[in-house]
Write an enzyme that holds these catalytic residues in place. Structure first.
Site, short mmCIF file in Angstrom:
data_model
loop_
_atom_site.label_atom_id
_atom_site.label_comp_id
_atom_site.label_asym_id
_atom_site.label_seq_id
_atom_site.Cartn_x
_atom_site.Cartn_y
_atom_site.Cartn_z
N HIS A 155 -4.23 3.82 5.70
CA HIS A 155 -4.31 2.36 5.69
C HIS A 155 -5.69 1.81 5.97
CE1 HIS A 155 0.03 2.91 5.60
NE2 HIS A 155 -0.04 1.84 4.83
N ARG A 169 1.37 -6.65 2.31
CA ARG A 169 1.55 -5.82 3.52
C ARG A 169 1.42 -6.73 4.74
NH1 ARG A 169 -1.52 -1.79 0.08
NH2 ARG A 169 -0.37 0.15 0.16
N ARG A 202 6.58 -7.78 2.16
CA ARG A 202 7.27 -6.65 2.80
C ARG A 202 7.29 -6.95 4.29
NH1 ARG A 202 4.36 -0.90 2.54
NH2 ARG A 202 2.79 -1.67 3.97
N GLU A 211 10.45 5.13 -0.72
CA GLU A 211 9.26 5.89 -0.34
C GLU A 211 9.56 7.08 0.56
OE1 GLU A 211 6.40 3.28 1.54
OE2 GLU A 211 7.92 2.22 2.66
N ASN A 228 2.69 6.35 -2.03
CA ASN A 228 1.81 6.92 -1.00
C ASN A 228 2.66 7.67 0.04
OD1 ASN A 228 -0.18 5.53 -2.33
ND2 ASN A 228 -0.24 3.84 -0.88
N ASP A 229 3.69 6.99 0.51
CA ASP A 229 4.55 7.66 1.48
C ASP A 229 5.48 8.66 0.81
OD1 ASP A 229 3.99 6.93 4.18
OD2 ASP A 229 4.44 4.87 3.59
N ARG A 240 -0.45 12.05 5.25
CA ARG A 240 -1.38 11.24 4.47
C ARG A 240 -2.63 10.88 5.24
NH1 ARG A 240 1.63 5.41 3.28
NH2 ARG A 240 -0.40 4.52 2.88
N CYS A 290 4.23 0.34 -6.29
CA CYS A 290 3.10 -0.30 -5.60
C CYS A 290 2.24 0.69 -4.82
CB CYS A 290 3.58 -1.41 -4.68
SG CYS A 290 4.72 -0.84 -3.42
C1 PEP Z 1 3.35 3.36 -0.22
O1 PEP Z 1 3.73 4.05 0.72
O2 PEP Z 1 3.16 3.80 -1.37
C2 PEP Z 1 3.09 1.92 -0.02
C3 PEP Z 1 2.82 1.14 -1.03
O3 PEP Z 1 3.09 1.45 1.25
P1 PEP Z 1 1.89 1.77 2.27
O4 PEP Z 1 0.77 2.40 1.51
O5 PEP Z 1 1.49 0.50 2.90
O6 PEP Z 1 2.55 2.71 3.24
MG MG Z 2 4.51 3.14 2.51
#
Ligand code: PEP
Ligand code: MG
Length: 613
Positions: free
Chosen positions: A211, A318, A353, A460, A483-484, A494, A531
């Site tokens: 992040h 976010r 979100r 996710e 991402n998650d 990550r 996303c």
């Molecule tokens: C993700 O996990 O892909 C996502 C969009 O949320 P974040 O990156 O904020 O965890």
């Molecule tokens: Mg996420």
């Protein structure tokens, strides 16, 4: 010849060879593009910088006094910490503190340091010498118990050194614009830095999907993460070049290296400028198939850019970034912010979100009860698997309710949707819906103007993928967070730069998860968008479109590139690419199959984007 050359390969062979960087360049993971040149400010949270100051014989007594006083202060701090522990739950922590207390009282450590001081070293230097010696010997011990003690000795020595030097674990204030080279940096810390003082950021820890990186992109701070040894290789005050498109940090660059970096930055700017020329166009494939490109939003300052790039809405806001300064925003404030963002995009939709705190997103400070609770959560054995996302929000019902009321009120003014992060079970989704219904009833009873919004789940975690068919019955839409999903499906932290490159969006173990999600959404007739960072990956876009995705949400700065990619594709080719990709056994095969099928169509764009294959 410049020290780093660009490889402008022909369009049919869009392969950029990663060249060996020059001797004084360090490599890391590109996290937020851009090139910056400036003086470095080095901040190492783990290791206190120690001046090697020689002393005269008559100063030895005073230095010894300083050392003993620092040891006494460190001891008092450890004892106070130990007192504060809850005897019922903190037994293990207590044992560690006991061990540290024993070490800080250790006669041998003190007498060895005294000998070093009498030999002509200042207190800090003496202690560091002794600690390094002990750590070195313990690290070589055969017994793992002794090897583990090396960390404890390091820890104790660092604590005393902090007492001696006054060095803290907080970031130093930046007096002038500089490149921050840090051992690590949280998103909350980055957010708190004055924007005009940060030319670029380099960290030893972190990854491109962490992040801090996401926020750096939002704020347009050139950033490289995962640069091993950066805080040792650079000294405060040295000139550095941060080439964050390539992930290179140059220390003490030559004039030619500076010129070359500036040249590359110019070329990239002109490429980006050319892409933006077509920004008035609605995004569509060459055959007319529409693809919506939406913006991801972290902080309100990004709004303007998102509008400027003609984002067709916000696919992910976010909202947790509103909490990172340690404050707990109230309902009025949240309503205003959400309504403002919504109005800016109306009639296009903004997808909010609920706050996705926990793991690598923790507020600074901890003054408020809620923040303190969050700080405790960070101590969980594995925060990524602990209380975070919706699981955490349901543990803080008042904070969640406040946010949801604000969303429903703001929806009176503009089209909004609301989604929940890290949905793992159907029960959680139902519980979240109950909280919304409750907030709605409260507002109705109090005659506060509001409007119900569509409710969605972020997909996710693997359980949400497997449950997608039943979750679809509980949701008005899905949004896939790759991402998650990559983190949990591939078991790759990550935040860990040593393994980040394994979390490729081309990993078949990840790509194949998209199909059941798409199928569930299509069967139930609910919209689905994506996303995660994958949505703007140069190779992934055709695959995603081929799998049926028609809404991709990404950082606004990526929209012109994604639009240009889409304009060259047609649906048949995308479906073909997706089918082949899903049939591949390995990540390398997936890449090769995409490059083989689309190299002639997209090669020059990939190349200019800087894609390294
Ligand atoms: C993700 O996990 O892909 C996502 C969009 O949320 P974040 O990156 O904020 O965890
Ligand atoms: Mg996420």
């Amino acid at each position: 010849m410049s020290d780093v050359d660009d490889h402008d390969g022909p369009p049919t062979r869009p392969i950029v060879i990663a060249e060996v960087p020059p001797a004084r360049a360090l490599r890391g993971l590109p996290a937020s593009p851009g090139v910056a040149i400036g003086h470095a400010v080095v901040f190492d949270r783990r290791s206190v910088p120690v001046a090697r100051r020689s002393i005269a014989a008559h100063e030895a007594l005073a230095e010894l006094g300083r050392l003993l006083a620092a040891i006494a202060r460190s001891r008092a701090r450890l004892e106070a910490l130990r007192e504060d522990l809850d005897p019922t739950i903190d037994a293990e922590h207590r044992l560690v503190l006991d061990a540290h207390l024993l070490m800080v009282k250790d006669e041998l450590l003190v007498s060895s340091a005294e000998a070093e001081i009498r030999g002509g070293k200042c207190a800090e230097w003496a202690l560091r010498t002794v600690a390094d010696d002990v750590v070195g010997r313990l690290a070589q011990a055969k017994e793992s118990y002794l090897r583990d003690r090396a960390h404890d000795v390091e820890h104790v020595a660092e604590d005393v050194l902090r007492m001696l030097t006054g060095a803290g674990t907080e970031l130093p204030p930046l007096a002038e614009a500089a490149v921050l080279v840090a051992s690590d940096l949280s998103a909350a810390e980055l957010l708190a830095l004055p924007r005009d003082k940060v030319l670029a950021v380099v960290t030893e820890l972190g990854t491109a999907t962490g992040h801090t990186a996401i926020l750096a992109r939002a704020l347009h701070v050139p950033t490289i993460v995962g640069v091993r040894g950066a805080t040792r290789a650079v000294e405060t005050g040295q000139i550095v070049i941060v080439d964050a498109r390539r992930g290179e940090l140059h220390v003490d660059p030559t004039t030619e290296a500076r010129a070359s970096a500036e040249d590359r930055a110019d070329r990239y700017r002109s490429f980006a400028g050319r892409l933006r020329e077509s920004r008035d166009a609605r995004t569509a494939l060459a055959d007319g198939t529409r693809v919506e490109l939406l913006a991801n939003l972290e902080v309100e300052v990004e709004l303007e850019e998102a509008l400027d790039e003609r984002a067709e809405g916000v696919g992910l806001y976010r909202t947790e970034f509103l909490y990172l300064d340690g404050s707990l925003p109230d309902e009025e404030h949240l309503t205003e912010v959400f309504a403002r963002v919504g109005r800016a995009f109306a009639p296009r939709t903004v997808t909010l979100r609920t706050f996705d705190l926990g793991a690598d997103k923790l507020p600074r400070g901890g003054g408020l009860d809620a923040s303190r609770r969050l700080a405790e959560l960070a101590q969980a054995p594995n925060p990524a698997l602990g209380l975070r996302g919706l699981r955490l929000a349901l543990e803080m019902p008042e904070v969640l309710r406040t946010q949801i009321r604000a969303v429903l009120r703001a929806a009176e003014e503009a089209p909004l949707r609301l989604m929940f992060p890290m949905v793992c079970t159907v029960e959680e989704m139902r519980e979240a819906r109950r909280v919304v219904d409750h907030a709605r009833r409260e507002l109705a009873q109090a005659r506060v103007p509001h409007r119900m919004v569509p409710l969605g789940a972020m997909i996710e975690v693997p359980s949400a993928v497997v449950l997608a068919d039943v979750l679809a019955n509980e949701c008005d839409f899905f949004s896939v967070g790759t991402n998650d999903l990559a983190q949990y499906a591939l078991a790759i932290d990550r935040g860990d730069p040593t393994i980040a490159s394994l979390a490729s969006p081309m990993a078949p173990g990840l790509l194949r998860m998209l199909r059941p999600v798409m199928a569930a959404a299509q069967t139930r007739g609910i919209p689905v968008s994506l996303c995660g960072d994958m949505s703007s990956h140069p190779l992934a876009i055709p695959v995603l479109v081929g799998l049926g995705l028609r809404a991709l949400s990404m950082p606004a700065s990526e929209i012109p590139f994604a639009r240009a990619v889409c304009a060259r594709l047609d649906l048949r080719a995308c479906e073909d690419v997706a089918k082949k990709a899903l049939a591949c056994a390995t990540e390398a095969e997936v890449r090769r199959s995409i490059v083989a099928r689309l190299g002639a169509t997209l090669g020059d764009l990939w190349d200019e984007h800087g894609l390294v294959l």
